[in-house]
Each structure stands twice: as structure tokens, then as C-alpha cells.
Design an enzyme around this catalytic site. Sequence first.
Site, PDB file in Angstrom:
ATOM      1  N   CYS A  42       0.792  -1.230   0.000  1.00  0.00           N
ATOM      2  CA  CYS A  42       0.000   0.000   0.000  1.00  0.00           C
ATOM      3  C   CYS A  42       0.822   1.277   0.000  1.00  0.00           C
ATOM      4  CB  CYS A  42      -0.947  -0.001   1.199  1.00  0.00           C
ATOM      5  SG  CYS A  42      -2.007  -1.467   1.260  1.00  0.00           S
ATOM      6  N   HIS A 175      -3.153   8.040   6.328  1.00  0.00           N
ATOM      7  CA  HIS A 175      -3.332   6.728   5.696  1.00  0.00           C
ATOM      8  C   HIS A 175      -4.752   6.249   5.999  1.00  0.00           C
ATOM      9  CE1 HIS A 175      -2.188   3.046   3.781  1.00  0.00           C
ATOM     10  NE2 HIS A 175      -2.385   2.322   4.863  1.00  0.00           N
ATOM     11  N   GLU A 186      -1.642   4.896  13.757  1.00  0.00           N
ATOM     12  CA  GLU A 186      -1.314   6.155  13.088  1.00  0.00           C
ATOM     13  C   GLU A 186      -1.593   7.339  14.003  1.00  0.00           C
ATOM     14  OE1 GLU A 186      -1.920   8.419   8.797  1.00  0.00           O
ATOM     15  OE2 GLU A 186      -3.266   6.767   9.328  1.00  0.00           O
ATOM     16  N   LYS A 205      -9.800   8.184   2.151  1.00  0.00           N
ATOM     17  CA  LYS A 205     -10.238   6.822   1.797  1.00  0.00           C
ATOM     18  C   LYS A 205     -11.725   6.635   2.089  1.00  0.00           C
ATOM     19  CE  LYS A 205      -5.776   4.454   2.250  1.00  0.00           C
ATOM     20  NZ  LYS A 205      -4.917   5.624   2.498  1.00  0.00           N
ATOM     21  N   HIS A 210      -9.906   2.075  -0.048  1.00  0.00           N
ATOM     22  CA  HIS A 210      -8.455   1.913   0.026  1.00  0.00           C
ATOM     23  C   HIS A 210      -7.967   1.383  -1.316  1.00  0.00           C
ATOM     24  CE1 HIS A 210      -4.486   1.354   1.217  1.00  0.00           C
ATOM     25  NE2 HIS A 210      -4.605   0.495   2.227  1.00  0.00           N
ATOM     26  N   PHE A 267       1.875  -3.184   4.022  1.00  0.00           N
ATOM     27  CA  PHE A 267       2.150  -4.446   4.707  1.00  0.00           C
ATOM     28  C   PHE A 267       3.639  -4.532   5.061  1.00  0.00           C
ATOM     29  CE2 PHE A 267      -1.495  -7.313   2.938  1.00  0.00           C
ATOM     30  CZ  PHE A 267      -2.384  -6.632   3.738  1.00  0.00           C
TER      31      PHE A 267
END
Length: 594
Positions: A42, A175, A186, A205, A210, A267
Amino acid sequence: PNFSSEENFNPCIRTHGCGATTEMMAEHFGGFRRCSTMSTACSSAANAILEGARLIRLGLADIAVVGGSESLSRFHLNGFNSLMILDREPCRPFDSTRAGLNLGEGAAFVVLESESSASRRGARPVGYISGCANACDAFHQTASSADGEGAFLAMTGALRDAGLTPSDIDYVNAHGTGTPNNDLSESAALARVFGERMPYVSSTKSYTGHTTSASGSIETVISLLAINAGLVPGGLRCASPDPGCVLQLSSNVNTRVDHVMCNSFGFGGNDSSLIISSVDAVAATESKQDCIVSEKPVYIRSTAAISCQKPLSDEFLTDPIIPEGDLVRSIDPEWKPFFTPMEGRRLGKILKRALATSLTALREAGLTSPDGIITGTGMGCIDNSEVFLKGLCEQGESCSMPTYFMQSTHNTIGSTIGIKTKCQGYNTTISHQFISFELSMQDALEQFMCGFCGNILVGAFDEITDTFANALKGGSALQGLDVPLGEAAASFVVTDSSEDSLCRIGGVWTCYSPTQSDIDSAIISMLDKCGLSTVDYVLYGSDNVDLSCLGNVRKENFKKIFCESMSSSSLAFHKAALMIAKGECRSMVIVNDT
């Protein structure tokens, strides 16, 4: 399927490798000299932007087209479903009732250009990439640490790169996936960076879903729009904010926006932050100084490899195994010294080989952890990807195994090494077919050009399965191949110190669709840079390559002993380093014709 002839060769196989799509774009537009494909889940698009910005700062490019794209598939959908992080309702980032993410798809690209190039063209920029940084959480393959250490390192690194303080940031495009773990992690990182002076924060998002690999570039474009419109976009559906999270801006705010921090976390804890700034804000301050290009030499301190030769050994130099057949597997070592049996149960063979070669190279360099990790892989963990896909087809969508999906992402290899060695520094993965290794080594050299000090672990890893071997043999690109298909794993500790080094790296050159004149010029230029008129030895990857510019020197086709794989040139690099260290030659050129 029957892949035995070109007529039946599935066109999907031709574009299965990530780099194929990049090269299709380059071919369509023409004129590109360098193509590279970042694959870090991502954070992929954000890392592509980071790489483009670095090339321009170093003066290695005037213009770079950077970005990312993503499309949905059953593999993609069911992989995330197996992790139990999908929300069946519209996602609600930072809300106390959030239950997961919604997947989206899309694409976004931006054109980066040096200030001098834009000035010559009379072009006015719409914004600046004023800072960027990447770090590794080194915590877990899919979960973020509670304190968000990787995100904190990326954000503070981007601020430092931009020469800004936290109080300069007007808006954070978070994010913000909507998963319970990500939003808390986060938020903890944002609190550490900004303290009581939290800027506007929102997750867009909630509008797009996403978009995984494309999210960094899509959200960079949104950040540019926010700057130029003077509008901070609010998030959606945060009706009951989680008290443990940052407060998401719930509606649009019309205000001046000079600096936006855009976060992308992938990831394996691959965390990247970009700072996008307005034209007026940059014009009002002193121009950001470009990277100080360092000409100091770079060395290989240690190396280790696993191939069809005896593993983790240099015996192949004097007593090589001559591979025969269509497909030759790697010879694996005893795994016990590198990980526990419990750890090994969850690791595919490519991950085991990556850990074994990396830990061996680090041990021989006298290190337990590097300062950064760069991995190249043409295809990634295709064995476990096939297992996941086969289970999806044969057992249905409700039985998908998360371990196999986690190991389908190309940066699983680099993140596994990072987690094992607890390395929280720069971590990226380049997946550009047969030149993934060369681009990875170029990346390492560019880090040192930018003033990086320390040790970078550079590796290249590829495996093969029977199914994929059959698919490759059906394509015209590999028909008539006179060496077997094989596998490769090679790791190098690259350093700026000559102490106890094996050899010096004179340089690495890659070019998209070069002419013979381009190749000759590059070799001659590199020799001149190293103060050489010729070399003692040449390792090359094809009998058809023209190396007459080097004159009458000893030559060897490295694929005759290492087979054909997308990372076989890393094994040639491994052999060259050992030969030079043993005094069997003083200088060497390696030519990977692909």
C-alpha cells in the site's frame, strides 16, 4: 491450461510481472531512459514518488513520471477478506464504530520536474515535493505497532528532509484505512509528531476506498488539489470519534494550505511520508538545496547466495555443478541456524532462502542488523501465491488462508528480513522483471550519493514453480533457451567503508530499450570513471550480446552455471565479488542483456 505453444500462451502471463505494465507505459509514450517498478504493497505509489524526487535531486533525471495503479480482483478481495479487515458497510476511519476498510481501485500519476527544466520550458509548477522519507515498522507482516514507530520515523524523516517543523504542516492526509489497528497506530504516531498542535487531519479513503498500491499517488493528487483550491477535505462518516484516535475533520474547510503531509503505510510496516508544498510557500523561503552528490566509493563488505550450486559456499568457483534439464531447483542449506522450526512453518522457501543468505551476509560483515534493506524480485513469492489462488478456485472464497495472501505481496521478502533483524531504516522492494537486482543496487548507490552512511543490505530473490515454468516455456521470450530455468537468492552488505571489504562497486547502469551504441557508451564511460581502459574478466547473460568494445578479454556466460531466473544476474555479482576478493581478477564487468 496448455501453454505448450505461442498460440495458447496466455497473454496474462506476459503482463504478470509488475515491470511489464511500466514498460507498456514507457513504450506507449516513448522517450524514457529508465523504468523502475516499486512494489511495497500500500505504499508502492508513494515510494515511486520518493524515488522520482530523489533522481531529480541527484541530477540523474530532469523529468520523471511517477505514480501507481490498482485494479480489483477476486484474489485481491479475498486476500483482504482472509485477514478479516473488510467492512461490509461504508468505511468510517477514526470512528469508534469502524470495522475495517473498503477496497477501491484507480490510478494517479504526477510529472515531477527539476526547477531548471521547468524554467527552461516556461512551465509553472502546481506544487513541490519538498520532503519525503521511508522507514520500516519492523513489527508484523500486516499489523502496525501500538506506538506507530515506523510511521513516526517516516513522518519525522520527511519533515527533516523538507527542513520544516511540525507546526509548518497545515493538513495531514492520513493513511486512515478504517481498520481498528491502523487508525490507533497512526494516531499514536501523529500525537508523537505534533503533540498538542495537531493540524487538520482527514482520511480521503472514506471517499475512494483503500486503493492499496495506488493510494499514495491518488492522495498526492488530492493533496495538490487541496493546496491549489485552498480547501482541506473533510472525511466522511466519523459520527462518533474514537477517543483514542486523532480527531478527523468531518467537513471541508476553506483555508490557506501551504504544506500537506501525505501518509502511506504498507504491509510489513513499509511506511512512507511525503510533504507536498505550495508554490508560494516555496517561493517565500530559500530554495531547498539539492542532495549533495557524494563521489565517495561504495564497497561490498560481504555476500552469500543460494542457487543450484552448493549453498552458502564458494566451492562453485573451483568445482561448479553443471545444471542440466529444463528446470533446476536451488540446493537448500540446513535451516536450523537461521530460524526456529515454529518460524519455519510459516515461511515459504523463497523467504527461507532470503533469511539464510541475508543473515549469513550480515554475520560475515560482523553485523546483526543493517541500516537499510533493499530487495529486488521479479516475481516474489509465487509458490504461496499459487497455493492461495488454487485454494480460492477449489475450496471457495470462505476458506482462503491469510498466511498465503500475506506472502503474495512482493515486499514480504524485505519486510521479513526487516522484522527478523529489527531494522527500522529505509526498506523498499523493486520488482521490475529481469533487472530488479540492478535497480536495487542502483537504489543503494543513490542512497550513498545522498549522504547515507552505514550498511545497506541489498538482495535479489526469485523462485519458480512447475506451473509458472510451463507458462514461461510457452512464450516466445524463452523458446529456444539453451540453459535451464532456475532459482536465485543472493544478499550483499553494501557499505561506504573500505575496511574488510571484498571489492569496490564501480557503478551500475540500466537503460530501457537501449541501442548497442548506448551499451558501448555506458561501458566505456564506467571504465573511464574507474580509471580503467579495459577489464580482466566479463560475466554476461547471453551469447548474443556484443561486447567487442571491451576487446579480447576473458568472458563467461554466468547462466551456464546459475541457470535462467529473474535474479540470476545477482549470482553473477556474487561470483564477481568473490573472484576479486580472492585475487583471481582485479576488475570485472557484468552485463545482463535483459
